[in-house]
Design an enzyme around this catalytic site. Structure first.
Site, PDB file in Angstrom:
ATOM      1  N   GLU A  99       0.815  -1.208   0.000  1.00  8.58           N
ATOM      2  CA  GLU A  99       0.000   0.000   0.000  1.00  8.58           C
ATOM      3  C   GLU A  99       0.852   1.262   0.000  1.00  8.58           C
ATOM      4  O   GLU A  99       0.471   2.286  -0.567  1.00  8.58           O
ATOM      5  CB  GLU A  99      -0.960  -0.006   1.195  1.00  8.58           C
ATOM      6  CG  GLU A  99      -0.365   0.360   2.546  1.00  8.58           C
ATOM      7  CD  GLU A  99       0.651  -0.643   3.067  1.00  8.58           C
ATOM      8  OE1 GLU A  99       1.561  -0.228   3.799  1.00  8.58           O
ATOM      9  OE2 GLU A  99       0.530  -1.839   2.752  1.00  8.58           O
ATOM     10  N   ASP A 100       2.031   1.199   0.624  1.00  8.24           N
ATOM     11  CA  ASP A 100       2.913   2.361   0.670  1.00  8.24           C
ATOM     12  C   ASP A 100       3.368   2.767  -0.720  1.00  8.24           C
ATOM     13  O   ASP A 100       3.301   3.937  -1.109  1.00  8.24           O
ATOM     14  CB  ASP A 100       4.108   2.064   1.573  1.00  8.24           C
ATOM     15  CG  ASP A 100       4.790   0.744   1.218  1.00  8.24           C
ATOM     16  OD1 ASP A 100       4.248  -0.040   0.417  1.00  8.24           O
ATOM     17  OD2 ASP A 100       5.879   0.479   1.763  1.00  8.24           O
ATOM     18  N   ASN A 101       3.855   1.795  -1.493  1.00  8.18           N
ATOM     19  CA  ASN A 101       4.315   2.065  -2.849  1.00  8.18           C
ATOM     20  C   ASN A 101       3.174   2.550  -3.730  1.00  8.18           C
ATOM     21  O   ASN A 101       3.327   3.482  -4.536  1.00  8.18           O
ATOM     22  CB  ASN A 101       4.940   0.797  -3.439  1.00  8.18           C
ATOM     23  CG  ASN A 101       5.514   1.029  -4.822  1.00  8.18           C
ATOM     24  OD1 ASN A 101       6.385   1.859  -5.021  1.00  8.18           O
ATOM     25  ND2 ASN A 101       5.011   0.292  -5.793  1.00  8.18           N
TER      26      ASN A 101
END
Length: 455
Positions: free
Chosen positions: A297-299
């Site tokens: 989710e961060d990327n």
């Protein structure tokens, strides 16, 4: 009648020779390109991290600074958990709240959380436990029922963050993993970057919408050999390429240990990577919940900000300190395999090129290419190549750590570094052939665009 072979056909020999020449030239160009990226990362690390301020005091900040909601998802007892979480409570910033969340009321991280809440009664902090919100005001402990446990997708981290994300008071959100610690002035410096005024409309420079931190691994006396190999990976080649890619700013490259952004920006995203001006109102989920279908989710948040809103990211001059404890060599291999398999579905070209950015494969490419073009075997090339590579890696370490690697630890670092380099290609080969990963004791299948399904 005997059919002619390539060796008997002059035309085929010419084409084979021309192809080999061009392949060798491409190999040398690639060698120079990777070295240039490494040197760019090294130079930037020297400039940015060796000159960072020692401390940012609240006295230098106005009381009208924007508020920040620090979100820390928890699961189990990470190494150095108390110190990691305490670093949030000790931020020298006048306006922030801390929301700590766990999915299970029996989670072993909770005693650590309660200890910190009692130790810092004047800090605006609370912990959200599944269906319960626990608040520790000065007069004691009370609970408030908030309904059913939230489960919006396959990603357990996002599920754990949905409620604190919705409960957060401030627009600026700082997502901070439980296994990292930050310096007391990190928040103030990150907000300063995020709050820079936008450039002139005619300028090609875009607004900064996300501030993130390079991860720096910390070892303890109890750290196992696998942890030392992991530290050699995080603190050297990964760090220099991560810094270089972000300086070049040709594409979004974000890791999720420590990210600062505005909720008002995130609420406009749906994870499609389609620019907002070209999107149609399809009723697709937006905000943090939209990223629960992704394994990273961060990327994806970084990519969505970059492509959907046409904004940019910036690295802070601080680092996220990740203390490594008990990690076997097989744990290290499994961890690397997991992330390569995930990247295969989010950045295929970069993943296919990845083994050719490591020192062993890159050195072999350079030797074979130069030998074919010159006809001369350079016996000293590889030793010089590896020595210079190690020196650059040690320089990156010194920039991020704020000091050179202690002489007493150089041999154990060198052994871990060699093991890391020798395992790079086998790990990549193993990872590229599968699509199943294990995360926090559960198995998931990675699908197109980095989406995931429970195994």
């Amino acid at each position: 009648m005997i059919s002619p072979t390539v060796d008997d056909d002059p035309t085929a020999q010419d084409w084979h020779h021309v192809f080999s020449v061009w392949l060798s030239i491409v190999g040398l160009i690639w060698y120079v390109f990777v070295w240039s990226a490494g040197l760019l990362g090294c130079w930037t690390a020297r400039k940015r991290y060796r000159n960072r301020p020692n401390h940012q005091t609240a006295a230098t900040l106005s009381s009208s600074v924007p508020g920040v909601s620090i979100l820390r998802p928890l699961k189990g007892l990470d190494t150095n958990l108390l110190e990691n979480l305490e670093s949030s409570f000790r931020q020298d910033y006048p306006n922030f709240e801390i929301l700590l969340s766990v999915a299970d009321e029996h989670d072993s991280a909770l005693p650590v959380v309660y200890e910190l809440l009692a130790k810092y009664p004047n800090v605006n902090a609370r912990v959200i436990i599944g269906a319960l919100l626990y608040i520790v005001p000065q007069e004691g402990l009370r609970t408030c029922d908030l309904g059913d446990v939230v489960d919006v997708g396959a990603n357990p981290k996002v599920n754990n963050l949905i409620r604190p994300y919705n409960e957060a008071v401030h627009d600026i959100i700082w997502l901070l993993d439980s296994n990292v610690a930050v310096a007391p002035g990190a928040l103030a410096r990150a907000v300063g970057i995020l709050s820079r005024p936008s450039s002139h409309p005619n300028s090609p420079q875009r607004r900064i919408a996300l501030v993130h931190h390079v991860v720096f691994a910390i070892l303890t006396r109890e750290s196992s050999f696998g942890a030392r190999v992991e530290a050699a990976f995080l603190n050297t080649n990964l760090a220099k390429l991560y810094i270089a890619i972000n300086v070049a700013a040709v594409e979004s490259c974000v890791m999720g240990k420590s990210n600062l952004f505005r909720r008002s920006d995130l609420e406009r995203l749906d994870g499609s990577l389609v620019p907002r001006r070209r999107q149609h109102d399809s009723g697709q989920q937006r905000g943090l919940a939209a990223f629960s279908r992704f394994s990273v989710e961060d990327n994806m948040i970084g990519l969505s900000l970059w492509h959907e809103l046409d904004v940019r990211h910036d690295l802070s001059c601080d680092v996220a300190y990740n203390t490594l404890g008990d990690m076997s060599l097989s744990d290290y291999v499994c961890r690397r395999v997991r992330w390569v398999r995930i990247r295969k579905y989010t950045s295929l070209v970069a993943t296919l090129l990845e083994p050719f950015t490591e020192s062993v494969m890159l050195g072999v490419i350079a030797v074979v290419s130069t030998q074919f073009l010159t006809g001369v075997t350079h016996h000293l090339f590889l030793p010089i190549h590896f020595i210079l590579w190690i020196l650059i890696d040690l320089d990156i370490y010194a920039s991020l750590a704020g000091h050179a690697l202690p002489s007493s630890k150089r041999w154990e670092f060198l052994v871990a570094w060699v093991v890391k380099e020798m395992l790079a290609f086998p790990i990549w080969l193993l990872a590229i052939m599968g699509d199943e990963v294990e995360w926090r004791g559960r198995k998931y299948k990675v699908m197109r665009n980095g989406e995931m399904a429970r195994g």
